[in-house]
Design a protein around this motif. Structure first.
Motif, mmCIF file in Angstrom:
data_model
loop_
_atom_site.group_PDB
_atom_site.id
_atom_site.type_symbol
_atom_site.label_atom_id
_atom_site.label_comp_id
_atom_site.label_asym_id
_atom_site.label_seq_id
_atom_site.Cartn_x
_atom_site.Cartn_y
_atom_site.Cartn_z
ATOM 1 N N TYR A 125 7.756 3.372 0.135
ATOM 2 C CA TYR A 125 6.891 3.554 -1.260
ATOM 3 C C TYR A 125 5.736 4.415 -1.127
ATOM 4 O O TYR A 125 4.641 4.088 -0.866
ATOM 5 N N TRP A 126 5.951 5.589 -1.706
ATOM 6 C CA TRP A 126 5.057 6.432 -1.325
ATOM 7 C C TRP A 126 3.632 6.445 -2.123
ATOM 8 O O TRP A 126 2.497 6.578 -1.601
ATOM 9 N N LEU A 127 3.650 5.786 -3.267
ATOM 10 C CA LEU A 127 2.341 5.402 -4.159
ATOM 11 C C LEU A 127 2.388 3.857 -4.246
ATOM 12 O O LEU A 127 1.341 3.517 -5.025
ATOM 13 N N GLY A 128 2.924 3.209 -3.323
ATOM 14 C CA GLY A 128 2.642 1.752 -3.402
ATOM 15 C C GLY A 128 3.839 1.042 -4.376
ATOM 16 O O GLY A 128 4.537 1.496 -5.037
ATOM 17 N N GLU A 141 0.974 -1.276 -0.028
ATOM 18 C CA GLU A 141 -0.020 0.113 0.058
ATOM 19 C C GLU A 141 0.797 1.427 -0.180
ATOM 20 O O GLU A 141 2.141 1.350 0.551
ATOM 21 N N PRO A 142 0.274 2.311 -0.636
ATOM 22 C CA PRO A 142 1.076 3.673 -0.373
ATOM 23 C C PRO A 142 1.453 3.965 1.112
ATOM 24 O O PRO A 142 0.722 3.968 1.933
ATOM 25 N N GLY A 143 2.574 4.611 1.118
ATOM 26 C CA GLY A 143 3.194 4.965 2.319
ATOM 27 C C GLY A 143 3.900 3.772 3.086
ATOM 28 O O GLY A 143 4.148 4.063 4.176
ATOM 29 N N THR A 144 4.027 2.667 2.615
ATOM 30 C CA THR A 144 4.500 1.429 3.449
ATOM 31 C C THR A 144 6.212 1.504 3.240
ATOM 32 O O THR A 144 6.449 1.895 2.138
ATOM 33 N N ASP A 163 2.325 -5.646 -8.623
ATOM 34 C CA ASP A 163 2.762 -6.881 -8.335
ATOM 35 C C ASP A 163 3.995 -7.216 -8.345
ATOM 36 O O ASP A 163 4.245 -8.715 -8.000
ATOM 37 N N GLN A 164 4.931 -6.804 -9.227
ATOM 38 C CA GLN A 164 6.324 -7.131 -9.364
ATOM 39 C C GLN A 164 7.289 -6.504 -8.348
ATOM 40 O O GLN A 164 8.382 -6.778 -8.381
ATOM 41 N N GLY A 165 6.491 -5.785 -7.345
ATOM 42 C CA GLY A 165 7.438 -5.068 -6.232
ATOM 43 C C GLY A 165 8.281 -3.938 -6.811
ATOM 44 O O GLY A 165 9.028 -3.373 -6.297
ATOM 45 N N ARG A 166 7.602 -3.225 -7.987
ATOM 46 C CA ARG A 166 8.111 -2.083 -8.545
ATOM 47 C C ARG A 166 7.559 -0.830 -7.971
ATOM 48 O O ARG A 166 6.370 -0.704 -7.774
ATOM 49 N N ASP A 167 8.205 -0.012 -7.432
ATOM 50 C CA ASP A 167 7.701 1.248 -6.882
ATOM 51 C C ASP A 167 7.109 2.006 -7.788
ATOM 52 O O ASP A 167 7.494 2.411 -8.978
ATOM 53 N N MET A 168 5.909 2.582 -7.629
ATOM 54 C CA MET A 168 4.880 2.984 -8.369
ATOM 55 C C MET A 168 5.291 4.406 -8.754
ATOM 56 O O MET A 168 5.241 4.933 -10.006
ATOM 57 N N LEU A 169 5.950 5.295 -7.868
ATOM 58 C CA LEU A 169 6.430 6.479 -8.232
ATOM 59 C C LEU A 169 7.441 6.377 -9.006
ATOM 60 O O LEU A 169 7.384 7.268 -10.054
#
Length: 306
Positions: free
Chosen positions: A84-87, A73-76, A90-96
């Motif tokens: 990970y500010w934007l979560g 989830e975002p912020g984790t 499924d591959q563990g890729r930082d969304m930001l």
């Protein structure tokens, strides 16, 4: 008794000459919405250019991805120690990081395809307007044939033949976009062709290529700039659609469209951020470009000015 001092006559101030560039900037700055959109788009471009230095992760480097951090989830805070500010996907890729790197592909594909299609379309459009006759007929029939096909369907057919890849996406978008430039430039060139400077150039027996590219082209730039700006946004949207359908960029280098597609199946399970944030980034990019292009149309078209 001293003589009275003579009054000092101020030197005349030369009137400020309003150049076309100053007039253009002044008229463009009148719209706060367009200026704001330009600022937003500039920030997006800077983020994309400096992505390797400002992102906490290279989402295209498989060795930096941790599958155990997938769908966080975002912020984790992840196993790598950063937040990970934007979560994550499924591959563990930082969304930001994925969004910023995805912007690079979207801008490269959009600007690259629009530039190449503009060169081809503008050249053919001016040639059709200047030569006339059978040359004009053949070129414009090709334009009509191209525009008769649905754009997304034509791009899908081309990519089904060429395969995935950024270069193939650019080629496909050039093929489906050049006709818009050709038709727009031809209309402007037909008007400019009747001007006195073209007749003077013809009387001097100047080469055809020089008349077209040195005399006609500069006077056809305003509509070309407007259509080019709009086509950049259109190309970005088309690339995202093609990637969403699985025929765009490779899965190891996802663009915004592919990031949206990767998270689509998780929407119902509450993992909204995988598709939501890339979608917001894509929306902001396209809207900002369209707002700038729409105001450019108002500024560069004398008929629309007050």
């Amino acid at each position: 008794m001293s003589a009275a001092a003579e009054p000092v006559t101020p030197e005349p101030v030369a009137p400020r000459v309003e150049t076309p560039l100053r007039r253009f900037i002044s008229q463009f700055m009148e719209s706060r919405i367009a200026v704001g959109a330009l600022v937003v788009f500039t920030i997006i471009v800077l983020l994309a250019v400096f992505a390797p230095w400002i992102t906490p992760q290279n989402p295209y480097d498989l060795f930096q991805l941790d599958i155990m951090d997938g769908r966080m989830e975002p912020g984790t805070v992840g196993g790598a120690g950063f937040t990970y500010w934007l979560g994550t996907d499924d591959q563990g890729r930082d969304m930001l990081s994925g969004i910023i790197y995805g912007l690079r592909i979207s801008l490269i594909v959009g600007a690259g395809s629009a530039f190449i299609a503009g060169i081809i379309g503008a050249s053919l459009g001016m040639l059709a307007a200047y030569a006339g006759g059978k040359t004009d007929t053949v070129i414009m029939r090709l334009v009509d044939l191209q525009l008769s096909f649905p754009t997304i369907l034509a791009a899908l057919m081309i990519l089904a033949f060429l395969g995935k890849g950024i270069s193939n996406v650019v080629i496909a978008l050039v093929i489906v976009e050049w006709a818009y430039y050709a038709r727009t430039v031809r209309g402007s060139a037909l008007v400019e062709r009747r001007r006195e400077y073209v007749e003077a150039a013809q009387c001097l027996a100047l080469p055809t290529w020089r008349i077209i590219f040195v005399h006609l082209l500069p006077n056809c730039l305003p509509p070309l700039i407007v259509i080019g700006t709009i086509q950049v946004a259109r190309a970005i949207a088309l690339e995202a659609t093609l990637s969403f359908l699985g025929l765009g960029v490779p899965i190891t280098e996802p663009s915004l469209g592919l990031l949206i597609a990767n998270g689509y199946e998780y929407m119902l399970s509450g993992k909204y951020w995988i598709s939501f944030y890339p979608g917001i980034a894509l929306l902001i990019t396209i809207v900002s470009i369209n707002l700038v292009g729409d105001h450019l149309r108002d500024v560069l078209n004398p008929r629309l000015q007050k």
